[in-house]
Write a protein that holds these residues in place. Structure first.
Motif, PDB file in Angstrom:
ATOM      1  N   ASP A  18      46.168 -59.097   5.541  1.00  0.00           N
ATOM      2  CA  ASP A  18      46.599 -58.083   6.499  1.00  0.00           C
ATOM      3  C   ASP A  18      47.811 -58.504   7.324  1.00  0.00           C
ATOM      4  N   ILE A  25      50.309 -56.042   9.620  1.00  0.00           N
ATOM      5  CA  ILE A  25      50.394 -56.176  11.074  1.00  0.00           C
ATOM      6  C   ILE A  25      51.836 -56.363  11.525  1.00  0.00           C
ATOM      7  N   ALA A  53      53.834 -53.175  11.223  1.00  0.00           N
ATOM      8  CA  ALA A  53      53.532 -52.200  12.287  1.00  0.00           C
ATOM      9  C   ALA A  53      54.258 -52.567  13.574  1.00  0.00           C
ATOM     10  N   MET A  54      54.338 -53.843  13.888  1.00  0.00           N
ATOM     11  CA  MET A  54      55.059 -54.276  15.090  1.00  0.00           C
ATOM     12  C   MET A  54      56.550 -53.980  14.965  1.00  0.00           C
ATOM     13  N   SER A  78      57.298 -50.263  15.255  1.00  0.00           N
ATOM     14  CA  SER A  78      57.050 -49.711  16.594  1.00  0.00           C
ATOM     15  C   SER A  78      57.934 -50.326  17.669  1.00  0.00           C
ATOM     16  N   LEU A  92      48.960 -51.928  20.055  1.00  0.00           N
ATOM     17  CA  LEU A  92      48.521 -51.708  18.689  1.00  0.00           C
ATOM     18  C   LEU A  92      47.046 -52.052  18.585  1.00  0.00           C
ATOM     19  N   PHE A 132      43.319 -52.520  16.585  1.00  0.00           N
ATOM     20  CA  PHE A 132      42.651 -52.975  15.370  1.00  0.00           C
ATOM     21  C   PHE A 132      41.277 -52.337  15.252  1.00  0.00           C
ATOM     22  N   SER A 161      46.989 -46.999  15.826  1.00  0.00           N
ATOM     23  CA  SER A 161      46.142 -47.886  15.021  1.00  0.00           C
ATOM     24  C   SER A 161      46.982 -48.595  13.963  1.00  0.00           C
ATOM     25  N   ILE A 162      46.747 -49.877  13.819  1.00  0.00           N
ATOM     26  CA  ILE A 162      47.423 -50.649  12.779  1.00  0.00           C
ATOM     27  C   ILE A 162      46.815 -50.336  11.409  1.00  0.00           C
TER      28      ILE A 162
END
Length: 289
Positions: free
Chosen positions: A103, A107, A110-111, A114, A123, A125, A181-182
């Motif tokens: 994952d 992760i 996503a960072m 964003s 964010l 989990f 949500s991630i």
């Protein structure tokens, strides 16, 4: 983009935390990792110093032994670590929380996606709470199913009890951070530690909550509140699960549920009926457009 990981720990070995595994699970995507280390009676500090990474920054702290209000001493330690983070994002993990190696790319993506959308403040989990041993997970509404663990690091935030963040964009009134949500889980191993470690943990932490905790004898739970785990554990947990986790647990079909567990059964019924998650949320989901 700069990513800061952070945590706090004290007596990690005595209390049976997989804290080294926890840190190492996200270290590959962090540019720095801040650890607030309280005065310990074991080899916690020694083990942390053995982590071979220039990303690690250890801050030795003191604990306020007179702080007995709702675990606020944990919040103090958490914030000491966060205040020393210098990244765009601050990624908090507790000592019994681990991220799966598969994952990490999700992760970090996503960072990055964003980073310049300032409406997104945190964010979130999903959570996998193991109970009893590595083969069972808790699923009832008694267990939080989501939590914000990554926070934008230019916000004026604090933590009431180390579990979550409050955004203090006004001097007197705080609010939960806006979140997306991630789509990745955190693996929570705190409730499968050996019985001896769990007993030590409860004896030591009760005073910070102003509670007298009875001796821990065994893992007991409503059989309807758990289900078998069908996934794969993070690879980094292989040795810890074999050597330090509780091995012998099976739900007791004759277990007498408590009044609190009865309430959670009813809540689970309404969740299914309404097709809605009724657990407490310490964040506000927003539409990411």
């Amino acid at each position: 983009m700069k990513i800061s990981g952070f945590t706090f720990i004290r007596n990690g070995t005595i209390l049976g935390y997989p804290f080294i595994e926890s840190i190492n699970s996200i270290l590959p995507i962090c540019d720095e990792f801040i650890i607030a280390v309280g005065p310990s009676e074991d080899d916690t500090l020694t083990l942390l110093k053995k982590i071979k990474s220039k990303k690690i920054k250890i801050i030795q702290t003191q604990w306020n032994e007179n702080m007995k209000d709702r675990g606020f001493v944990y919040a103090q330690q958490k914030m000491i670590a966060q205040f020393n983070c210098s990244g765009d994002w601050a990624f908090y993990l507790e000592g019994d929380e681990v991220v799966h190696q598969d994952d990490l790319k999700i992760i970090k993506k996503a960072m990055k996606k964003s980073l310049n959308n300032y409406k997104i403040e945190s964010l979130v989990f999903d959570y996998i709470h193991f109970f009893g041993n590595k083969d069972w997970i808790a699923t009832s509404p008694a267990w939080y199913r989501n939590e914000a663990r990554i926070i934008r690091n230019n916000l004026r935030v604090w933590s009431p009890d180390a579990l979550y963040f409050v955004n203090m964009d006004k001097n007197k009134n705080g609010r939960y951070p806006n979140a997306i949500s991630i789509g990745a889980p955190i693996y929570h191993y705190g409730h499968i530690r050996s019985k001896a470690s769990m007993n030590d943990k409860l004896k030591r932490v009760g005073k910070y909550w102003n509670k007298k905790i009875p001796n821990f004898v065994s893992y007991e739970i409503d059989p309807k509140a758990i289900k078998p785990f069908l996934g794969k554990h993070p690879a980094i947990m292989k040795n810890w699960l074999k050597e330090k986790a509780e091995q012998t647990f099976n739900p007791d079909p004759n277990y007498q549920i408590t009044r609190r567990e009865k309430r959670h059964r009813w809540l689970a019924f309404f969740e299914k009926f309404l097709n809605k998650d009724l657990t407490k949320k310490h964040f506000k989901f927003i539409i990411n457009d």
